[in-house]
Design a protein around this motif. Structure first.
Motif, short mmCIF file in Angstrom:
data_model
loop_
_atom_site.label_atom_id
_atom_site.label_comp_id
_atom_site.label_asym_id
_atom_site.label_seq_id
_atom_site.Cartn_x
_atom_site.Cartn_y
_atom_site.Cartn_z
N GLU A 155 -18.26 35.74 22.16
CA GLU A 155 -19.69 35.76 22.47
C GLU A 155 -20.02 34.60 23.39
OE1 GLU A 155 -22.89 36.88 19.41
OE2 GLU A 155 -23.00 34.70 19.44
N LYS A 156 -20.91 34.83 24.32
CA LYS A 156 -21.29 33.80 25.29
C LYS A 156 -21.87 32.57 24.59
CE LYS A 156 -23.93 33.24 29.60
NZ LYS A 156 -24.87 33.90 30.55
N ASN A 157 -21.39 31.40 25.00
CA ASN A 157 -21.87 30.12 24.49
C ASN A 157 -21.56 29.90 23.01
OD1 ASN A 157 -23.03 29.51 27.03
ND2 ASN A 157 -24.88 30.64 26.47
N TYR A 158 -20.52 30.58 22.51
CA TYR A 158 -20.13 30.44 21.11
C TYR A 158 -18.76 29.76 21.08
CZ TYR A 158 -19.93 31.66 16.15
OH TYR A 158 -19.88 31.62 14.79
N LEU A 159 -18.72 28.46 20.78
CA LEU A 159 -17.52 27.66 20.95
C LEU A 159 -16.34 28.16 20.11
CD1 LEU A 159 -18.96 24.02 21.08
CD2 LEU A 159 -18.15 25.44 22.98
N SER A 160 -16.61 28.59 18.88
CA SER A 160 -15.51 28.99 18.00
C SER A 160 -14.93 30.36 18.34
CB SER A 160 -15.96 28.97 16.53
OG SER A 160 -17.01 29.90 16.33
N ASN A 161 -15.63 31.09 19.20
CA ASN A 161 -15.11 32.38 19.67
C ASN A 161 -15.80 32.72 20.99
OD1 ASN A 161 -13.77 34.81 19.83
ND2 ASN A 161 -14.98 35.84 18.25
N PRO A 162 -15.43 32.00 22.07
CA PRO A 162 -16.12 32.17 23.36
C PRO A 162 -15.83 33.52 24.00
CG PRO A 162 -14.22 30.74 23.60
CD PRO A 162 -14.37 30.98 22.12
N LEU A 163 -16.76 33.97 24.81
CA LEU A 163 -16.61 35.24 25.51
C LEU A 163 -15.42 35.16 26.47
CD1 LEU A 163 -17.94 38.04 26.01
CD2 LEU A 163 -19.18 36.97 27.90
N ARG A 164 -14.54 36.15 26.42
CA ARG A 164 -13.36 36.17 27.28
C ARG A 164 -12.79 37.58 27.31
NH1 ARG A 164 -12.58 34.53 22.30
NH2 ARG A 164 -10.68 35.02 21.14
#
Length: 274
Positions: free
Chosen positions: A38-47
């Protein structure tokens, strides 16, 4: 004498049948490039990730399937050896669990709260990551990677927390979660206080049941924020204990952290094969 031998033969046949694994049903996830995180989610960033095709079990591994493993191998789970499983009972404050020396996969919330005799089609719980890995080694399966689990749970979609969008209210159609305001009072408003039989709720578009709720599902691999020498393992999808107010992990984005030797009554797993 012949009658005795015949009875013995029949007993052996019945015992052998009882020890056979009823194989999970698998659905195929096609190879391809998928967006995770998810965008701007450090523990599971968008990629974007590239995955080979794999087959994932449509339900979590059940008590019946785990019992076949134990019967065939004599395996003793960590909770049975260490007597340190963590269980839940209504009345506890948020995020509090009880250590129960009697709890194990046969008695997921301790002997005083009943066993699994009438729950063989429920997901196996009160097992550790190590126990799940032992089952996989015996059965010839493996745990899904973090990315594989996420892609499968989303049914290939991206851009939202759930495979249907972002509205939490829809969760009741698809998942066994805790609907109460808190955990001080028992909640069985959806028909279940603890686990539900697998496939009790609607599947996602790829035919996978219980990707949210019921039990946290162990996954393999490192999370984006893991240190190289981290011993922590991960589980995803939330559980029957999770609510909108506590541990809101019943989605395709959050990644849970757990000690590989810890056993909780809301932890289970599903499996993958090539």
């Amino acid at each position: 004498m012949k009658w005795v031998l015949l009875q013995l033969l029949l007993w052996i046949v019945v015992c052998c049948q009882a020890q056979q694994l009823r194989p999970p049903v698998f659905n195929t996830v096609p190879a391809g490039k998928y967006q995770v995180g998810e965008k701007n989610y450090l523990s599971n960033p968008l990629r974007t990730v590239t995955l080979d095709s794999f087959r994932i079990s449509v339900t979590e591994i059940t008590n019946e399937q785990f019992a076949a493993f134990v019967a065939a191998t004599g395996y003793v789970t960590e909770a049975e050896r260490k007597h340190n499983a963590m269980v839940f009972a209504p009345g506890l404050e948020e995020f509090r669990w009880l250590e129960d020396s009697t709890a194990c996969w046969r008695y997921p919330n301790g002997i005083s709260r009943g066993g699994i005799d009438a729950k063989m089609n429920h997901p196996v719980t009160t097992i550790s990551f190590t126990d799940a890995m032992a089952f996989c080694h015996w059965a010839g399966y493996r745990l899904p990677s973090l990315d594989e689990w996420e892609v499968a749970s989303r049914a290939g979609k991206s851009g939202s927390r759930f495979f249907w969008g972002n509205k939490k209210e829809t969760i009741s159609k698809y998942a066994n979660i805790w609907h109460g305001r808190n955990h001080l009072v028992a909640d069985s408003s959806d028909g279940f206080m603890y686990t539900s039989p697998v496939a009790s709720f609607k599947p996602n578009p790829w035919g996978l049941y219980d990707v949210y709720g019921n039990v946290f599902e162990f996954c393999s691999g490192k999370a984006p924020l893991d240190k190289p020498d981290s011993k922590i393992v991960h589980a995803r999808g939330g559980s029957w204990w999770c609510s909108k107010n506590s541990c809101n992990y019943f989605n395709s984005v959050n990644i849970g952290n757990v000690n590989p030797h810890a056993s909780f009554s809301n932890q289970g797993f599903r499996v993958v094969k090539p």
